[in-house]
Write an enzyme that holds these catalytic residues in place. Structure first.
Site, PDB file in Angstrom:
ATOM      1  NE  ARG A 170      48.705  45.067  72.747  1.00 12.86           N
ATOM      2  CZ  ARG A 170      47.964  44.498  71.895  1.00 12.86           C
ATOM      3  NH1 ARG A 170      47.026  45.235  71.477  1.00 12.86           N
ATOM      4  NH2 ARG A 170      48.391  43.531  71.584  1.00 12.86           N
ATOM      5  CE1 TYR A 197      48.978  36.239  78.666  1.00 15.32           C
ATOM      6  CE2 TYR A 197      48.022  35.865  76.515  1.00 15.32           C
ATOM      7  CZ  TYR A 197      48.630  36.730  77.373  1.00 15.32           C
ATOM      8  OH  TYR A 197      49.093  38.107  77.179  1.00 15.32           O
ATOM      9  CG  HIS A 254      50.819  44.596  79.233  1.00 11.41           C
ATOM     10  ND1 HIS A 254      50.291  45.038  78.120  1.00 11.41           N
ATOM     11  CD2 HIS A 254      51.385  43.300  78.642  1.00 11.41           C
ATOM     12  CE1 HIS A 254      50.181  44.459  77.215  1.00 11.41           C
ATOM     13  NE2 HIS A 254      50.992  43.177  77.462  1.00 11.41           N
ATOM     14  NE  ARG A 262      47.299  42.575  75.708  1.00 14.03           N
ATOM     15  CZ  ARG A 262      46.340  42.644  74.856  1.00 14.03           C
ATOM     16  NH1 ARG A 262      45.224  43.108  74.776  1.00 14.03           N
ATOM     17  NH2 ARG A 262      46.705  41.913  73.432  1.00 14.03           N
ATOM     18  CG  HIS A 300      47.312  37.927  70.749  1.00 11.43           C
ATOM     19  ND1 HIS A 300      47.272  37.090  71.721  1.00 11.43           N
ATOM     20  CD2 HIS A 300      47.866  38.972  71.363  1.00 11.43           C
ATOM     21  CE1 HIS A 300      47.965  37.571  73.085  1.00 11.43           C
ATOM     22  NE2 HIS A 300      48.061  38.714  72.849  1.00 11.43           N
ATOM     23  CE  LYS A 334      53.096  44.523  70.002  1.00  8.36           C
ATOM     24  NZ  LYS A 334      53.316  43.680  70.987  1.00  8.36           N
TER      25      LYS A 334
END
Length: 364
Positions: A182, A348, A313, A316, A339, A207
């Site tokens: 990120r 994705y 971003h 990514r 994640h 995150k």
């Protein structure tokens, strides 16, 4: 003396009131309300109650929230109070919060995520700062966020974009794409977290306050090592000038007083100049400004003739998509991205099929 407006309690410090004495009578024509909590008590040393926004900042810092969260929450609380004619939040409740959030959506036309951020700030104000935990706090509905597909560049578009970014900024954008970082993870990267022996990068406090490990592209080893040599020389010159200390998270500077000057804790991408820490007031060299990277990315995308709304971003997103296209397991990609749920990574997979979910158009 200020005149009241919109029901606001104006602070009136009555310095000549002694403990146990009656409050002097005020003329009705003065239209001033004395809030009991604002009177200075001589027995307590004359300490007055801190202002609301100062209380919000103090609670945020005590909980180790980031300075970005602090600035955002303080701004939302300020806007909420001003929206309701400077009434104190203790006088307001669910109706006033919903009115403010509705105004943001209808008049301000802000996104659902912005609405929810404002709601989170106000709930923090009532629960953490004012210690108000009433049933209506949990009944305020969050704005519904629609599902959006990520913007993904093709391999050719990525290469065309990267070719137009050089220098330190070019190294940073290549790390975003090559390691799936990120934007702020790249900006806050520390020297100790780049492992050339294991060819990996350790992302700290990502995150959700989670750590993870991702790959270090082999093509970036030599450029990154050369960059770190220049950064080390800059750090040594800072030490000679009496500086060289970097910000340490979670009060580590009190536990390890000398750690802030150690090479391993320095930022991989430091700022070109020293600045004053907004919280401690110390003069330090912070990490590079992420806005420089954002502007460079925007300029490169425009020069490459790409019409997609690509941002840092987006690299990514492209990292994850291209790994899945290359046949890597979705669980592996999930771990590299950090994640929590595989459903997030599955977003994705939409590019793995041809347009229209792989259905051939009857026109073709």
């Amino acid at each position: 003396m200020d005149t009241p407006k919109g029901g606001l309690f104006y602070t009136l410090r009555v310095s000549n009131i002694l403990p146990g004495k009656a409050i002097p009578r005020l003329s009705v024509m003065s239209n001033v309300v004395v809030h009991p909590k604002t009177i200075v008590d001589h027995a307590s040393g004359g300490a007055s109650k801190p202002k609301l926004l100062d209380e919000v900042r103090a609670h945020i810092r005590r909980l180790n929230y980031s300075i970005r969260t602090e600035d955002a929450y303080v701004d939302w609380v300020r806007r909420f109070v001003l929206f309701h004619d400077k009434r104190h939040p203790r006088e307001m409740g669910a109706a006033e919060i919903e009115a403010f959030l509705t105004h943001l959506a209808v008049v301000g036309k802000v996104s659902a995520s912005t609405q929810n951020q404002a709601k989170s700030a106000l709930l923090f104000l009532y629960r953490a700062v004012l210690n108000v935990d009433l049933p209506w706090l949990g009944d305020i509905a969050s704005a519904r966020q629609g599902k959006r597909l990520p913007v993904v560049l093709t391999v050719a578009e990525v290469q065309a974009t990267l070719a137009r970014v050089t220098g330190t900024t070019g190294l940073m954008v290549r790390l975003l794409y090559g390691s799936g970082l990120r934007l702020m993870e790249c900006a806050r990267l520390r020297v100790k977290d780049v492992d050339f022996g294991q060819m990996q990068i350790v992302v700290r406090d990502g995150k959700g306050d989670k750590d993870r490990v991702t790959m270090l592209p082999r093509s970036l080893v030599e450029p990154l090592q050369a960059h770190l040599e220049r950064v080390k020389a800059l750090h040594e010159s800072d030490i000679e000038a009496g500086y060289g200390e970097v910000y340490l998270p979670q009060a580590l500077d009190r536990k390890y007083p000398r750690a802030g000057r150690e090479w391993g804790w320095q930022y991989v991408f430091p700022s070109t100049r020293r600045s004053v820490d907004p919280r401690s007031g110390a003069i330090r060299r912070h990490h590079a400004d992420e806005k420089v990277l954002q502007r460079a990315m925007k300029r490169a995308v425009r020069e490459a003739g790409i019409v997609k709304p690509a941002t840092p971003h987006t690299l990514r997103h492209s990292f994850a998509t291209h790994l899945l296209q290359a046949g890597y397991d979705i669980r592996t990609v999930q771990e590299l991205l950090g994640h929590t749920h595989v459903e997030t990574t599955m977003l994705y997979t939409h590019v793995l099929n041809r347009g229209g979910r792989g259905v051939v158009s009857p026109l073709d």
